[in-house]
Write an enzyme that holds these catalytic residues in place. Structure first.
Site, PDB file in Angstrom:
ATOM      1  N   GLY A 191     115.689 127.150  72.165  1.00  0.00           N
ATOM      2  CA  GLY A 191     114.699 127.779  73.011  1.00  0.00           C
ATOM      3  C   GLY A 191     113.292 127.656  72.620  1.00  0.00           C
ATOM      4  O   GLY A 191     112.328 127.933  73.475  1.00  0.00           O
ATOM      5  N   GLY A 193     111.353 125.109  71.716  1.00  0.00           N
ATOM      6  CA  GLY A 193     110.410 123.538  72.089  1.00  0.00           C
ATOM      7  C   GLY A 193     109.519 123.664  73.097  1.00  0.00           C
ATOM      8  O   GLY A 193     109.466 124.499  73.986  1.00  0.00           O
ATOM      9  N   CYS A 196     110.880 122.997  76.465  1.00  0.00           N
ATOM     10  CA  CYS A 196     112.065 123.715  76.803  1.00  0.00           C
ATOM     11  C   CYS A 196     112.021 124.967  77.688  1.00  0.00           C
ATOM     12  O   CYS A 196     110.743 125.726  77.677  1.00  0.00           O
ATOM     13  CB  CYS A 196     112.438 124.162  75.333  1.00  0.00           C
ATOM     14  SG  CYS A 196     113.902 125.492  75.548  1.00  0.00           S
TER      15      CYS A 196
HETATM   16  P1  5GP Z   1     108.763 120.672  70.105  1.00  0.00           P
HETATM   17  O1  5GP Z   1     108.602 119.845  68.923  1.00  0.00           O
HETATM   18  O2  5GP Z   1     108.579 119.517  71.155  1.00  0.00           O
HETATM   19  O3  5GP Z   1     108.419 121.793  70.180  1.00  0.00           O
HETATM   20  O4  5GP Z   1     110.415 120.650  70.167  1.00  0.00           O
HETATM   21  C1  5GP Z   1     111.288 119.704  70.294  1.00  0.00           C
HETATM   22  C2  5GP Z   1     112.591 119.881  70.481  1.00  0.00           C
HETATM   23  O5  5GP Z   1     112.867 120.558  71.425  1.00  0.00           O
HETATM   24  C3  5GP Z   1     113.686 118.845  70.467  1.00  0.00           C
HETATM   25  O6  5GP Z   1     113.962 118.158  69.152  1.00  0.00           O
HETATM   26  C4  5GP Z   1     115.102 119.179  71.283  1.00  0.00           C
HETATM   27  O7  5GP Z   1     115.661 120.241  70.136  1.00  0.00           O
HETATM   28  C5  5GP Z   1     114.152 120.282  72.063  1.00  0.00           C
HETATM   29  N1  5GP Z   1     114.294 120.126  73.404  1.00  0.00           N
HETATM   30  C6  5GP Z   1     113.850 118.944  73.896  1.00  0.00           C
HETATM   31  N2  5GP Z   1     114.131 118.696  75.250  1.00  0.00           N
HETATM   32  C7  5GP Z   1     114.651 119.978  75.502  1.00  0.00           C
HETATM   33  C8  5GP Z   1     115.103 120.375  76.891  1.00  0.00           C
HETATM   34  O8  5GP Z   1     114.933 120.046  77.983  1.00  0.00           O
HETATM   35  N3  5GP Z   1     115.396 121.849  76.626  1.00  0.00           N
HETATM   36  C9  5GP Z   1     115.765 122.496  75.651  1.00  0.00           C
HETATM   37  N4  5GP Z   1     116.021 123.838  75.772  1.00  0.00           N
HETATM   38  N5  5GP Z   1     115.314 122.017  74.503  1.00  0.00           N
HETATM   39  C10 5GP Z   1     114.713 120.719  74.279  1.00  0.00           C
END
Ligand code: 5GP
Length: 350
Positions: A191, A193, A196
């Site tokens: 959760g 991301g 996300c």
């Molecule tokens: P960020 O660095 O952008 O905060 O987080 C990246 C991570 O977000 C990714 O490695 C993956 O675990 C997660 N993530 C990517 N796409 C999605 C999505 O559509 N839904 C959710 N719940 N998590 C995502």
């Protein structure tokens, strides 16, 4: 229904307290880490930052740039939508030591991995034993029993590869994936991301800083490692993730919009890059793009946004490594390894 006592924290809820230090200069801080993995028994030294296996950031170009960063390089988890030929070509073209091959839970993912591994081995007859050396097994919800069984199956098929599996966010599941699944590294984050929507759509998740602290404790207790995945919006968050005990930190949004990304760019009238369309891999956008479609039984758990063009990824990486070195100097940690030991978090009132 139950309530769990105790405050759980996110990156935003804390700061790291400065301390007297004998470090003369931040330039001397060692930001490489050396790890020995639980099951495959490899040793490696690396700057433990991994580009996320999203179709915008987990690219061949990202891998090439991160691999060459400073002496030991950083790592990239490729997205799983490259063709078999492209993957076989990429992994056969050099030692590729810093790049993760990503699979999900589908049978076709395993078949493709085996096929690519066979081709890579057949093309590199002198490097006996070397095929796909790093496997990232990535699902949105790593709590299902079938996932642990799947990880165990991949471990049996690839006993000598480093396996990273996730995502989960609680210690008991970290132990399960390390001990029963045979993972070397468990990916932590449900959760947090940047694209996300899981917390909004399902109400499920866990504050990421506390998840890292609790999961690192569980993993390190049995000789495993964790990768903190998601929620780092600036260099200070990466520092906090390492200070909390993360062995690796995975980044999506922070690297999105750099030249090394693939996807839909927005251009100025003069033809210069202005912004990149960046979306969650569980978003409707991603599901439609990769052919699976949304299905009437599920909701989109990812959002779409536009991120500004950031130029070369090296500028972002330098900001992150500069932040880590400076934080180490603030708390008197001569190496990144010493950071959790030297760091004291203070909770800030909001
Ligand atoms: P960020 O660095 O952008 O905060 O987080 C990246 C991570 O977000 C990714 O490695 C993956 O675990 C997660 N993530 C990517 N796409 C999605 C999505 O559509 N839904 C959710 N719940 N998590 C995502």
């Amino acid at each position: 229904m139950k309530f769990e006592d105790g405050i759980k924290l996110d990156f935003d809820d804390v700061l790291i307290k400065p301390k007297r230090s004998t470090l003369a200069t931040r330039s001397g801080v060692d930001i490489e880490r050396s790890y020995r993995y639980l099951h495959c028994k490899w040793w490696e030294s690396t700057i433990p930052i991994i580009a996320a296996n999203m179709d915008t950031t987990g690219t061949f170009a990202m891998s090439n740039s991160l691999e060459g960063f400073e002496t030991m390089g950083m790592q990239t988890a490729l997205h799983k939508h490259y063709s078999l030929d492209d993957l076989a070509g990429f992994f056969s073209s050099g030692w590729c030591t810093n790049t993760w091959y990503t699979i999900g839970i589908k049978e076709e993912d395993v078949k493709k991995l085996i096929a690519v591994d066979d081709i890579v081995r057949s093309r590199c007859p002198t490097s006996v034993g070397l095929g796909i050396e790093r496997i990232c097994i990535d699902v949105a919800n790593g709590y299902q029993k079938v996932f642990v069984d799947h990880v165990r199956r991949v471990r049996n098929l690839f006993p000598h590869s480093v396996i990273m599996a996730g995502n989960v966010c609680t210690p008991e599941m970290v132990s399960e994936l390390l001990i029963s699944g045979g993972a070397d590294i468990v990916k932590i984050g449900i959760g947090p991301g940047s694209v996300c929507a899981t917390r909004k759509i399902t109400g499920c998740g866990y504050p990421q800083l506390s998840a890292i602290i609790e999961c690192a404790d569980a993993a390190h207790g049995v000789g495993g490692h964790i990768c903190a995945d998601g929620g780092c919006r600036e260099a200070g968050d990466v520092v906090k993730a390492f200070a909390a005990g993360a062995d690796f930190v995975m980044l999506g949004g922070m690297l999105a919009g750099t030249d090394e990304c693939e996807g839909e760019w927005e251009y100025s009238d003069g033809g210069e890059k202005v912004a990149l369309k960046f979306y969650g891999m569980s978003s409707e956008e991603a599901m439609n793009k990769h052919g699976s479609g949304m299905g009437s039984y599920r909701a989109s758990e990812g959002i779409v946004k536009s991120v500004p063009y950031k130029g070369s990824v090296s500028r972002i990486l330098q900001e992150i490594t500069g932040g880590i070195r400076s934080a180490c100097a603030y708390v008197g940690a001569p190496t990144l390894k010493d950071l959790p030991k030297c760091a004291t978090f203070v909770v800030r009132r909001k």
